[in-house]
Write a protein that holds these residues in place. Structure first.
Motif, short mmCIF file in Angstrom:
data_model
loop_
_atom_site.label_atom_id
_atom_site.label_comp_id
_atom_site.label_asym_id
_atom_site.label_seq_id
_atom_site.Cartn_x
_atom_site.Cartn_y
_atom_site.Cartn_z
N GLY A 120 0.81 -1.22 0.00
CA GLY A 120 0.00 0.00 0.00
C GLY A 120 0.84 1.26 0.00
N ARG A 123 2.58 1.55 -3.80
CA ARG A 123 1.64 1.21 -4.85
C ARG A 123 2.20 1.56 -6.23
N ARG A 191 -4.66 -7.99 0.18
CA ARG A 191 -5.29 -7.08 -0.78
C ARG A 191 -6.16 -6.03 -0.09
N THR A 195 -5.34 -1.98 -0.29
CA THR A 195 -6.32 -1.02 -0.82
C THR A 195 -6.66 0.04 0.22
N GLU A 199 -5.79 4.07 -0.06
CA GLU A 199 -6.85 5.08 -0.05
C GLU A 199 -6.65 6.09 1.08
#
Length: 307
Positions: A120, A123, A191, A195, A199
């Motif tokens: 993360g 990315r 995963r 994510t 974010e």
């Protein structure tokens, strides 16, 4: 908080009754359990009638359910067709599966969250692409293929582990089976964490913490990770019951006599008392795990308050 817990406990009652009723009805339509007791030959009418009366199968289904639930609240889960109380089967099976589940959850938390945070924060870089491809492969390969492959390589070819787990099923013996059991969930945790981290990394509170000059480690651990773990905790909490009930394949591969093994034997022999008893406990595990997850939300995010 106290009122919320009481309200949730009261809400769990109809859910528990409805789930157990549905399971009881589904198990009772699997077939005639008495036919399995007589072997290949059909039972004569007198013997079948006597066995049905002995196990209470001569009564209507709704009456069987009420009798069963009344016994459950007194700690009596019935007797298996071999004459052994279901509670004795539980006392030997659940400790093994609980140890297996703990190993699997540890793998999910340590490896899954660590890889999720790394990808993360990076990315689009090669490490992110590599981990995404690896998790996609893990999700795509069935668990029984992963289990048989690791058993063949580590147990048969290289001799690093025993191909089958001993009856004691110590934590050391359950490392590889736990990894197999957690493999798909671990990929999903990775995963989800990736994510959520990606974010929240663009959120205002993260930019503010960076602008204030806080150390990067503190920004990630105290602000970014803490707020990003809510969907991950939700998944892991609901996955506890799924791991305990879905360990049939893993336990069969490594010869682990846990909950999955007993459920498999109960379904194979049409032993309704064993199946319903074990699934009833698993329903309670699901309900308690969901309650703990909801309470953990307030710990992770101070903005969440329960009235």
């Amino acid at each position: 908080m106290g009122r919320y817990v009481v309200r949730r406990l009261l809400q769990m009652i109809p859910v528990f009754v409805g789930a157990t009723l549905l399971i009881f009805l589904m198990v009772n339509v699997m077939g005639d359990p008495i036919a399995g007791l007589c072997g290949e030959r059909a039972c004569d009418p007198a013997t079948a009638a006597q066995l049905k009366k002995e196990f209470g199968l001569d009564k209507p289904v709704w009456q069987q359910y009420l009798t069963y639930m009344g016994n459950v609240f007194t700690g009596d889960f019935g007797t298996a067709f071999n004459g052994q109380p279901v509670t004795e089967l539980m006392s030997t099976a659940f400790p093994v599966t609980i140890r297996l589940t703990i190993v699997a959850i540890v793998f999910e938390i340590v490896i899954g969250i660590t890889l999720g945070v790394l990808t993360g924060l990076r990315r689009g870089r090669p490490v992110d692409t590599g981990v995404l491809l690896a998790t996609l492969v893990v999700i795509s390969v069935p668990t029984f293929v992963t289990g048989l492959l690791l058993q063949l390589l580590l147990g048969v070819e290289w001799g690093w582990i025993k191909p089958s787990v001993s009856p004691e099923a110590t934590f050391g013996e359950l490392i590889v089976p736990g990894l197999v059991l957690a493999s798909v969930s671990l990929a999903y945790v990775t995963r989800l964490t990736r994510t959520s981290i990606a974010e929240n990394r663009r959120s205002d509170y993260v930019r503010t913490a960076v602008a204030k000059g806080l150390p990067r480690r503190r920004v990630v651990a105290r602000h970014l990770l803490r707020n990003s773990l809510i969907p991950v905790v939700t998944f892991i909490g609901t996955d506890i019951g799924a791991l305990m009930g879905g360990a049939i394949v893993t336990e069969r591969i490594f010869n682990i006599h846990g909950v999955g093994y007993q459920l498999y034997q109960g379904i194979l022999r049409q032993n309704t008392q064993t199946v319903v008893g074990f699934v009833t406990v698993l329903v309670l595990v699901f309900l308690v795990a969901n309650l703990l997850v909801d309470l953990l939300y307030a710990v992770l995010d101070p903005r969440i308050r329960y009235a």
